[in-house]
Design a protein around this motif. Sequence first.
Motif, PDB file in Angstrom:
ATOM      1  N   LYS A  76       0.798  -1.224   0.000  1.00 18.51           N
ATOM      2  CA  LYS A  76       0.000   0.000   0.000  1.00 18.51           C
ATOM      3  C   LYS A  76       0.834   1.278   0.000  1.00 18.51           C
ATOM      4  CE  LYS A  76      -3.877  -2.101   2.549  1.00 18.51           C
ATOM      5  NZ  LYS A  76      -4.751  -1.968   3.742  1.00 18.51           N
ATOM      6  N   ILE A  77       2.158   1.149   0.005  1.00 13.56           N
ATOM      7  CA  ILE A  77       3.035   2.315   0.002  1.00 13.56           C
ATOM      8  C   ILE A  77       3.560   2.549  -1.407  1.00 13.56           C
ATOM      9  CG2 ILE A  77       5.159   3.335   0.905  1.00 13.56           C
ATOM     10  CD1 ILE A  77       4.817   1.683   3.401  1.00 13.56           C
ATOM     11  N   THR A  78       3.434   3.784  -1.883  1.00 11.58           N
ATOM     12  CA  THR A  78       3.916   4.144  -3.207  1.00 11.58           C
ATOM     13  C   THR A  78       5.262   4.845  -3.077  1.00 11.58           C
ATOM     14  OG1 THR A  78       1.677   4.389  -4.083  1.00 11.58           O
ATOM     15  CG2 THR A  78       3.457   5.481  -5.293  1.00 11.58           C
ATOM     16  N   PHE A 171       2.924  -0.845   8.848  1.00  9.08           N
ATOM     17  CA  PHE A 171       2.029  -1.324   9.901  1.00  9.08           C
ATOM     18  C   PHE A 171       0.777  -0.446   9.977  1.00  9.08           C
ATOM     19  CE2 PHE A 171       0.586  -1.407  14.342  1.00  9.08           C
ATOM     20  CZ  PHE A 171       0.360  -2.770  14.504  1.00  9.08           C
ATOM     21  N   ARG A 172       0.974   0.852   9.890  1.00  6.85           N
ATOM     22  CA  ARG A 172      -0.148   1.810   9.941  1.00  6.85           C
ATOM     23  C   ARG A 172      -1.147   1.546   8.808  1.00  6.85           C
ATOM     24  NH1 ARG A 172      -3.735   5.194   9.315  1.00  6.85           N
ATOM     25  NH2 ARG A 172      -3.580   7.462   9.264  1.00  6.85           N
ATOM     26  N   LEU A 173      -0.640   1.276   7.622  1.00  9.33           N
ATOM     27  CA  LEU A 173      -1.504   1.095   6.457  1.00  9.33           C
ATOM     28  C   LEU A 173      -2.231  -0.249   6.453  1.00  9.33           C
ATOM     29  CD1 LEU A 173       0.653   2.760   3.667  1.00  9.33           C
ATOM     30  CD2 LEU A 173      -1.611   3.475   4.432  1.00  9.33           C
ATOM     31  N   LYS A 174      -1.790  -1.183   7.262  1.00 10.28           N
ATOM     32  CA  LYS A 174      -2.489  -2.463   7.361  1.00 10.28           C
ATOM     33  C   LYS A 174      -3.932  -2.269   7.786  1.00 10.28           C
ATOM     34  CE  LYS A 174       1.153  -5.850   8.335  1.00 10.28           C
ATOM     35  NZ  LYS A 174       1.673  -6.826   9.336  1.00 10.28           N
ATOM     36  N   PHE A 175      -4.169  -1.215   8.550  1.00  9.62           N
ATOM     37  CA  PHE A 175      -5.491  -0.994   9.123  1.00  9.62           C
ATOM     38  C   PHE A 175      -6.304   0.050   8.353  1.00  9.62           C
ATOM     39  CE2 PHE A 175      -2.429  -2.195  12.372  1.00  9.62           C
ATOM     40  CZ  PHE A 175      -3.015  -3.345  12.879  1.00  9.62           C
ATOM     41  N   VAL A 176      -5.765   0.488   7.217  1.00  9.87           N
ATOM     42  CA  VAL A 176      -6.469   1.478   6.393  1.00  9.87           C
ATOM     43  C   VAL A 176      -7.100   0.761   5.206  1.00  9.87           C
ATOM     44  CG1 VAL A 176      -6.261   3.579   5.021  1.00  9.87           C
ATOM     45  CG2 VAL A 176      -4.857   3.287   7.074  1.00  9.87           C
ATOM     46  N   ARG A 177      -8.409   0.895   5.066  1.00 10.18           N
ATOM     47  CA  ARG A 177      -9.128   0.253   3.973  1.00 10.18           C
ATOM     48  C   ARG A 177      -9.619   1.253   2.922  1.00 10.18           C
ATOM     49  NH1 ARG A 177      -6.935  -3.151   6.249  1.00 10.18           N
ATOM     50  NH2 ARG A 177      -7.735  -5.007   7.304  1.00 10.18           N
ATOM     51  N   GLU A 181      -7.994   7.534   1.523  1.00  7.78           N
ATOM     52  CA  GLU A 181      -7.064   7.790   2.624  1.00  7.78           C
ATOM     53  C   GLU A 181      -5.671   7.268   2.295  1.00  7.78           C
ATOM     54  OE1 GLU A 181      -6.499   7.019   7.438  1.00  7.78           O
ATOM     55  OE2 GLU A 181      -8.307   6.297   6.419  1.00  7.78           O
ATOM     56  N   ILE A 182      -5.616   6.091   1.676  1.00 13.01           N
ATOM     57  CA  ILE A 182      -4.328   5.525   1.263  1.00 13.01           C
ATOM     58  C   ILE A 182      -3.653   6.440   0.253  1.00 13.01           C
ATOM     59  CG2 ILE A 182      -3.213   3.607   0.048  1.00 13.01           C
ATOM     60  CD1 ILE A 182      -5.402   1.782   1.220  1.00 13.01           C
ATOM     61  N   GLU A 183      -4.443   6.940  -0.694  1.00 10.44           N
ATOM     62  CA  GLU A 183      -3.895   7.841  -1.704  1.00 10.44           C
ATOM     63  C   GLU A 183      -3.380   9.130  -1.065  1.00 10.44           C
ATOM     64  OE1 GLU A 183      -5.287  10.195  -5.796  1.00 10.44           O
ATOM     65  OE2 GLU A 183      -6.604   8.709  -4.851  1.00 10.44           O
ATOM     66  N   ASN A 184      -4.108   9.652  -0.101  1.00 14.43           N
ATOM     67  CA  ASN A 184      -3.700  10.871   0.585  1.00 14.43           C
ATOM     68  C   ASN A 184      -2.410  10.671   1.372  1.00 14.43           C
ATOM     69  OD1 ASN A 184      -4.213  13.661   1.580  1.00 14.43           O
ATOM     70  ND2 ASN A 184      -4.440  12.614   3.545  1.00 14.43           N
ATOM     71  N   ILE A 185      -2.293   9.523   2.042  1.00 15.20           N
ATOM     72  CA  ILE A 185      -1.086   9.205   2.805  1.00 15.20           C
ATOM     73  C   ILE A 185       0.124   9.141   1.879  1.00 15.20           C
ATOM     74  CG2 ILE A 185       0.078   7.350   4.072  1.00 15.20           C
ATOM     75  CD1 ILE A 185      -2.614   6.808   5.449  1.00 15.20           C
ATOM     76  N   ASN A 186      -0.050   8.495   0.732  1.00 13.75           N
ATOM     77  CA  ASN A 186       1.057   8.390  -0.215  1.00 13.75           C
ATOM     78  C   ASN A 186       1.418   9.737  -0.835  1.00 13.75           C
ATOM     79  OD1 ASN A 186       2.019   5.608  -0.359  1.00 13.75           O
ATOM     80  ND2 ASN A 186      -0.071   5.111  -0.949  1.00 13.75           N
ATOM     81  N   GLN A 187       0.419  10.576  -1.017  1.00 12.82           N
ATOM     82  CA  GLN A 187       0.675  11.918  -1.540  1.00 12.82           C
ATOM     83  C   GLN A 187       1.520  12.716  -0.559  1.00 12.82           C
ATOM     84  OE1 GLN A 187      -0.644  12.760  -4.762  1.00 12.82           O
ATOM     85  NE2 GLN A 187       1.024  14.223  -4.509  1.00 12.82           N
ATOM     86  N   LYS A 216       1.754  14.098  10.907  1.00  8.75           N
ATOM     87  CA  LYS A 216       0.721  14.198   9.887  1.00  8.75           C
ATOM     88  C   LYS A 216       0.075  12.833   9.615  1.00  8.75           C
ATOM     89  CE  LYS A 216       2.414  18.075   7.086  1.00  8.75           C
ATOM     90  NZ  LYS A 216       2.957  18.453   5.751  1.00  8.75           N
ATOM     91  N   LEU A 217       0.885  11.804   9.633  1.00  9.67           N
ATOM     92  CA  LEU A 217       0.428  10.461   9.258  1.00  9.67           C
ATOM     93  C   LEU A 217      -0.034   9.633  10.460  1.00  9.67           C
ATOM     94  CD1 LEU A 217       3.081   9.531   6.547  1.00  9.67           C
ATOM     95  CD2 LEU A 217       0.824  10.549   6.233  1.00  9.67           C
ATOM     96  N   GLY A 218       0.060  10.199  11.638  1.00 11.33           N
ATOM     97  CA  GLY A 218      -0.388   9.480  12.830  1.00 11.33           C
ATOM     98  C   GLY A 218       0.504   8.341  13.217  1.00 11.33           C
ATOM     99  N   ILE A 219       1.824   8.522  13.008  1.00 11.34           N
ATOM    100  CA  ILE A 219       2.789   7.489  13.370  1.00 11.34           C
ATOM    101  C   ILE A 219       3.512   7.937  14.631  1.00 11.34           C
ATOM    102  CG2 ILE A 219       4.926   6.325  12.671  1.00 11.34           C
ATOM    103  CD1 ILE A 219       3.982   6.582   9.800  1.00 11.34           C
TER     104      ILE A 219
END
Length: 220
Positions: A76-78, A171-177, A181-187, A216-219
């Motif tokens: 899920k990481i670009t 690990f954070r993205l494992k819980f993002v469906r 939101e995934i696109e925003n995180i990668n942006q 910003k990413l909640g890590i």
Amino acid sequence: MRTTNILNEISDGKLYDIEDMVKADTCGCNGCSDCCKDVGDLVVLTPFDIYEMTTYLNADFDKLLGDKILLRENNKITLPYLKMQDKNKNCSFLDKNGRCTIHSKRPNICRLFPLGRVYQDNDFKYFLQVDNCPEEELKDVKVADWINIENYNENKKFILEWYKFIKALTFRLKFVRDEDEIENINQILLDSFYRVKIDNDFYKSFEKLLPEVKNKLGII
């Protein structure tokens, strides 16, 4: 245990520190560029790699996209990867004679080969990949001389911080469906670490930027 088994299969079974001697010296490669072909899915580029490239070529990240580098998604990481081109799948930075046009600023992974890294206990060691280099008689060389990275301690600190960050983001993205939101995180990831303008001191800039992006990413 699984990491140990894999290392035993692909290496000489030893781990090396920066001051150790290792049989890795290709003595100039004698015109060979075998390790620069068909490796596009292996060479993921760090922010430091991109900083080195863009500074050397006087070209920003987006100018290199498509022609020299490609974005790939993994877990899920670009992230940007080296682009292979033509039917021979040559690295896009090879010239017609098979020589690297950014050799002095080549990506960290390229600089290591035929060495690799294994991470353990907030540190990493080097290992020698066997049967991957066509050169039959590699010579002894000190790891530090082979890698030849300026400001090694700062570079190592960055590599470890980046490794931990990507591991935490995975690990954070494992819980993002949610796809948006995934696109925003990668942006945020690409804009913050790859499109950002750094004037001179990469390491200080990264050290300042990392906690801001984590927030910003909640890590944690």
